[in-house]
Scaffold this active site. Structure first.
Site, PDB file in Angstrom:
ATOM      1  N   GLU A 255      -6.570  15.856 -25.751  1.00  0.00           N
ATOM      2  CA  GLU A 255      -7.071  16.626 -26.897  1.00  0.00           C
ATOM      3  C   GLU A 255      -5.860  17.278 -27.519  1.00  0.00           C
ATOM      4  OE1 GLU A 255     -10.047  16.593 -27.885  1.00  0.00           O
ATOM      5  OE2 GLU A 255     -11.045  15.694 -26.177  1.00  0.00           O
ATOM      6  N   CYS A 294      -8.045  24.659 -32.158  1.00  0.00           N
ATOM      7  CA  CYS A 294      -7.772  23.242 -32.452  1.00  0.00           C
ATOM      8  C   CYS A 294      -8.689  22.727 -33.543  1.00  0.00           C
ATOM      9  CB  CYS A 294      -7.964  22.433 -31.184  1.00  0.00           C
ATOM     10  SG  CYS A 294      -9.545  22.709 -30.406  1.00  0.00           S
TER      11      CYS A 294
END
Ligand code: NAP
Length: 518
Positions: A255, A294
């Site tokens: 990720e 994020c």
């Protein structure tokens, strides 16, 4: 100053060469954590050979119950964890809740999924298949827990949620975890593990913590192990090409960065409910956790006809944000996590400014409740580019802080999606419109480049947490720049930790196995 020890091999151990963790608002030293000299190979073996069997003995429902017990234990110490997130993470109380409550919520969501899977120790994958004209020759896929260890390497921005969301899925799957939080903000993660150990929530070896740098942790990866990594794409890329990862076909989930976009539809007139929701979500994403999310919106695509209005509305709202020490009442945005992070954000703003113009900056920033010159502060920043501008940095460089850029487009769905796709793959993008044709068209254009698409509408305005919130039942991850990974997504997340095996043979034999009969 306290020392954060690691919990490895079923006990607390202290590593050498510690680094100092500070309060990013005041720069006050808070703790030390180091991992030099720790026997990480032995720690992984303990997890594989003690934690693994203990988890695999349990059914999904029992493992789900463990997750609920974890959630309850953390909930009981919520205030303490919130306080650590404020002090060591630079979080406002609301940011801290986002992290800590997100952790308990995700554990509970997976506990519920475990309950739903019931007494089975493995998953039956799909229907049985007749492999010949006679139904006797039968096929069936099963998914069983891998016999290795799950190494979880987390980013600094969500020490609680990052630990819990990965752990929830691995533990429910029946795979033991060694969790490594980012060093700079590890205090909340460390406290979580202390709480779990004190309460003896999990069987020995099921969950270990490495405080401090990764050291040689990844040197000992075996063929049944998996790595779930969250952080920068540079580190992700290094992990992917480790010889032991390649040699042992170790599953690696990455990720990484993402240039998430929000697209305002041409139908969403200024002043409309959809427009207001769009403004609210963009401002929240720029300022929540000082933009260190994020999933935060980095590129704000708006029809050229309303670009000036949007820019002014956003700048006005950002100007009203109080920045300062999050321990102080009334502060809406804290500092970024570290001095290095601050330098990185400043460099990034300069880079983006070359593509366009600074609309709202932080030159006059006076953080509240902070000694002058102290803390890693940057105020909210808004930039804009010309319609049709190449803007190479805006579409390729993620500034991991309170920064976004307004990008005007003509109003067409295909053009907007083309601009978004220049980010080369993202975690989430959002579309704010009530025009069904526009929405259908842009969703199909955006879908191949994203893990999630958020449809912002007045119809869900009251109940939606916005695109920046990762929900456990939906997939988190994205192609390309975002790392190509996939976490969560309800039961989908379990697949990473399970081995899919096709059984092929006599139907009664296979059905007996599928039903778990001895
Ligand atoms: P980072 O420097 O890559 O660090 C992430 C983690 O990797 C930390 O725990 C770090 O440990 C560890 N690490 C560093 N080098 C390593 C190595 N060679 N081997 C093994 N582990 C290593 O990233 P960051 O600066 O903390 O995080 C910010 C980035 O994360 C942003 O770019 C953001 O986009 C991304 N992010 C992505 C997501 C997502 O879900 N997609 C979520 C959050 C953040 P130390 O702290 O001990 O160095």
């Amino acid at each position: 100053m306290i020392t954060l020890r690691s919990h490895l091999g079923g006990r607390w151990v202290e590593g050498g060469s510690p680094q100092t963790l500070v309060n990013p608002a005041t720069e006050e030293p808070l703790a030390r954590a180091g991992s030099a000299g720790l026997d990480l190979a032995a720690a992984l073996e303990f997890a594989r050979h003690t934690g693994g069997p203990a988890l695999r003995e349990l059914t999904f429902a029992q493992r789900g119950q463990l997750l609920q017990t974890m959630a309850d234990a953390l909930q009981a110490r919520r205030d303490e964890l919130l306080d650590l997130a404020v002090r060591n993470g630079g979080n406002t109380r609301s940011d801290a809740k986002f992290d800590v409550d997100g952790a308990t919520f995700t554990l509970s969501a997976y506990a519920e999924l475990g309950k739903g899977l019931g007494e089975a120790p493995f998953l039956v994958d799909g229907e049985g298949i007749s492999l010949a004209r006679s139904p006797r020759f039968h096929g069936q896929h099963l998914m069983v827990p891998r016999r290795g260890v799950a190494i979880h390497v987390n980013a600094f921005n969500f020490p609680a949620w990052g630990l819990a969301e990965k752990a929830a899925v691995a533990l429910l799957a029946g795979v033991p975890v060694v969790s490594k939080p980012a060093s700079s903000s590890a205090m909340a993660a460390h406290r979580i593990v202390e709480i779990l150990v004190e309460k003896q929530v999990l069987p020995p070896g099921a969950f270990s913590l490495l405080a401090g740098s990764a050291g040689d942790l990844l040197d000992h990866l075996g063929p049944q192990d998996v790595v779930a990594f969250t952080g920068s794409s540079d580190t992700g890329a290094k992990i992917r090409v480790l010889p032991q990862v390649i040699r042992n076909s170790v599953r690696v989930n990455v990720e990484a960065d993402s240039l998430n976009a929000a697209v305002l539809g041409a139908d969403a007139d200024p002043g409309s409910e959809t427009y207001e929701l769009f403004l609210k979500d963009v401002v929240r994403d720029i300022t929540q956790k000082a933009g260190q999310k994020c999933t935060a919106i980095r590129r704000v695509l708006v029809p050229a006809a309303v670009a000036d209005r949007v820019r002014d509305d956003l700048a006005g709202r950002l100007g009203a944000i109080t920045v300062g020490n999050p321990a102080h009442e009334g502060v809406r945005m804290g500092p970024v996590a570290t001095a290095a992070q601050l330098a990185d954000v400043r460099r990034g703003i300069d880079l983006l400014a070359r593509d366009g113009r600074l609309v709202h900056g932080d030159a006059a920033l006076r953080p509240v409740g902070v000694e002058p010159g102290k803390g890693f502060f940057v105020g909210p920043v808004l930039l804009e580019v010309e319609p049709g501008a190449e803007a190479p940095s805006v579409h390729s460089h993620e500034v991991f802080g309170p920064v976004a850029t307004v990008v005007p487009y003509s109003g067409g769905a295909v053009e907007a999606a083309g601009v978004v796709a220049r980010g080369r793959g993202g975690l989430v993008s959002s579309v704010y419109s009530e025009d069904a044709t526009f929405i259908s068209q842009i969703v199909m254009e955006l879908a191949p480049f994203h893990g999630r698409i958020f449809l912002g509408s007045a119809k869900i305005a009251e109940m939606s947490p916005g695109p920046g919130t990762v929900l456990p039942l939906l997939v988190h991850g994205g192609p390309g720049r975002a790392g190509g990974g996939e976490e969560l997504g309800g039961l989908r997340g379990l697949a990473f930790y399970l081995q899919r095996v096709a059984l092929e043979g006599p139907r009664p034999t296979i059905e007996r196995i599928t039903k778990g009969l001895p």
